[in-house]
Motif scaffolding. Structure first.
Motif, short mmCIF file in Angstrom:
data_model
loop_
_atom_site.label_atom_id
_atom_site.label_comp_id
_atom_site.label_asym_id
_atom_site.label_seq_id
_atom_site.Cartn_x
_atom_site.Cartn_y
_atom_site.Cartn_z
N THR A 11 -0.95 -7.07 -6.93
CA THR A 11 -0.15 -6.85 -6.64
C THR A 11 0.38 -5.03 -6.68
OG1 THR A 11 0.34 -9.10 -7.26
CG2 THR A 11 2.40 -7.79 -6.70
N PHE A 13 -0.52 -4.91 -3.25
CA PHE A 13 -1.46 -4.54 -2.15
C PHE A 13 -1.79 -5.56 -1.59
CE2 PHE A 13 -1.90 -0.48 -4.64
CZ PHE A 13 -1.53 0.07 -4.18
N SER A 46 -3.17 -6.12 4.40
CA SER A 46 -2.72 -6.23 3.60
C SER A 46 -2.33 -4.60 2.91
CB SER A 46 -2.34 -7.22 2.64
OG SER A 46 -2.62 -7.25 1.50
N CYS A 50 1.04 -2.44 3.46
CA CYS A 50 1.62 -1.92 1.93
C CYS A 50 2.81 -0.77 1.80
CB CYS A 50 1.06 -2.72 0.83
SG CYS A 50 0.39 -1.81 0.17
#
Length: 475
Positions: A11, A13, A46, A50
């Motif tokens: 997290t 990413f 992602s 991001c």
């Protein structure tokens, strides 16, 4: 001290659940403790979207099973931690991390095996030389194996963390050839697992130390009931096995400065929590500001006890209480809980992940419900406690290490039997307790001050790293 954390998700990413949050919290915590931290992970779609800009650093290539795999290297820095992403769009440029719908990608052995091999090649090429390599979950299970076979010049101590022994990375034994491994690792002492191979097993066997996310879970997985067929192996590993509770990021989950809330609050002004309840009811269409809210925030899978809740839905619909179900996962459970919310006006279901709605749900909740069949750590009840919601949880794994029942002078409600009747019993017990406002308020104030932060976990990991390095290594 230089620490390289290797993970399939981190997290903010990439995230599918607890793993991404746990890794991010650990990286942040050990960095704050003085370690030089590097996190290496695949570059998914992602990561590209991001909002963090990444710089291209170079490339590496590896060969296995007669095929060559090329990776472009991208880096960025966030909160003092350096992140390295391995880019191969054919393998990682997909909409999901592990699979589509209820099915894993058929080439996950190659996707994560080659990520592991490329990570070691990157370390050698760039002379990274970490003191500690900390691997997480089955996608990184081959890093200790490859290191011991082909990269003995990398002298790092390797820690392997099993976040959930149910997900072992099990593949056909003929994957060994495609992964560039010799057949002599296919034996009961290393990768062999019921005529297939387990990447997690290989990672545990070949690492210097193994951790799991809670002390009780470390004991449970030594038994056949909880070990997924690895009980004898885990018992044999007792000398290098330890449970360290993950914790949560208390900076990210802090009701005193959480901008997603309708009203920020702390243990000294609990009344402001009611403003969040009103906002949540408005968002969800639920009714009854004086009713307790039970929040379920979890991956939708059978072992989380969701079938017990669905079997109880008709009975729970008659209670003066509201129920909110947040999560994602197995499609039949997701659709089933959508149907439950449509049939009962005191129930709401949200499938997917929305940061604002999830934080508001915690800010509004009075109880967090988690009737898991087993639970390595469980962090939704910890988030709930941080926001003043009392835990209603099964007596297993990490729940045992973090919850004390009201009847023992504690602040939670233990579900002692895996049955819908016991789940209903403890929910009704919590509803009755909710009416005793003076004692309820005292419990809320107490749970909000308990420290289950990732900073505490990071200190324990720093102690472990120092032990592995000889006991006197300072960051």
């Amino acid at each position: 001290m230089k620490v390289a954390i290797i993970t399939s998700e981190v997290t903010p990413f990439s995230r599918t659940g607890i793993l991404g949050d746990a890794v991010a919290g650990l990286a942040k915590g050990i960095s704050a403790s003085g370690a030089e931290v590097l996190v290496i992970s695949p570059m998914y779609l992602s990561v590209m979207t991001c909002g963090n800009s990444c710089q291209e650093e170079g490339s590496v290539s590896v060969t296995a099973g007669g095929s060559r795999y090329c990776f472009d290297i991208y880096t960025t820095i966030k909160e003092g931690v350096r992140y390295v992403f391995m880019r191969n769009d054919e393998m990682y440029g997909r909409r999901q991390i592990y699979g589509s719908g209820d099915f894993d990608y058929s080439d996950n052995d190659i996707r994560f095996g080659m990520f592991s091999l490329a990570t070691l090649e990157y370390m050698r090429k760039m002379a990274v030389n970490p003191d500690i390599i900390h691997c997480h979950e089955w996608p990184t299970g081959l890093i200790p194996v490859y290191r011991n076979l082909y990269y003995e010049d990398i002298k790092s101590k390797i820690v392997f963390t099993v976040h959930d022994i149910s997900y072992q990375g099990i593949f056909n034994k003929f994957s060994i050839q495609a992964l560039g491994l010799p057949w002599n690792v296919y034996n009961i002492e290393e990768l062999e697992y019921y005529e297939g191979i387990s990447l997690m097993k290989g990672g545990m066997v070949h690492s210097d130390y193994v951790t799991v996310p809670s002390p009780t879970y470390a004991e449970e997985i030594k038994t056949e009931e909880h070990s997924q067929g690895l009980g004898l192996l885990m018992a044999d590993m007792a000398h290098k096995l330890e449970g360290i509770f993950d914790g949560i990021d208390f900076d990210k989950y802090n009701p005193l400065n959480d901008n997603y809330l309708a009203a920020m609050f702390c243990s000294e002004n609990i009344d402001a929590k009611q403003i969040n309840k009103k906002a949540f009811l408005n968002e969800t269409g639920l009714k009854g500001e004086d009713r307790p809210i039970f929040l379920v925030d979890t991956k939708f899978s059978e072992r989380k006890g969701l079938e017990l809740i669905s079997q109880s839905a008709a009975d729970l619909s008659g209670l003066e209480a509201n129920f909110a179900f947040f999560g994602y996962g197995e499609s039949h459970l997701c659709s089933g809980f959508k149907d439950i919310a449509n049939r009962h006006n005191n129930m709401f279901t949200f499938i997917g992940f929305n940061e604002k709605m999830t934080h508001l749900a915690y800010g509004a909740a009075d109880f967090v419900l988690r009737p898991s069949q087993y639970e390595p750590s469980g962090n939704s009840h910890i988030k709930g406690m941080r926001y003043g919601a009392l835990p209603v949880v099964s007596r297993t794994g990490g729940h045992i290490d973090t919850v004390k029942d009201i009847s023992d002078g504690g602040y939670g409600f233990f579900i002692d039997e895996y049955s819908r009747h016991e789940v209903q019993k403890q929910i009704m017990r919590a509803v009755a307790f909710f009416e005793n406002k003076p004692i309820l308020l005292e419990c809320i104030e107490r749970v909000m001050q308990i420290d289950f932060s990732c900073k505490t976990a990071s200190k324990k990991y720093m102690e472990l790293y120092r032990r592995l390095l000889g006991g006197s290594y300072e960051p």
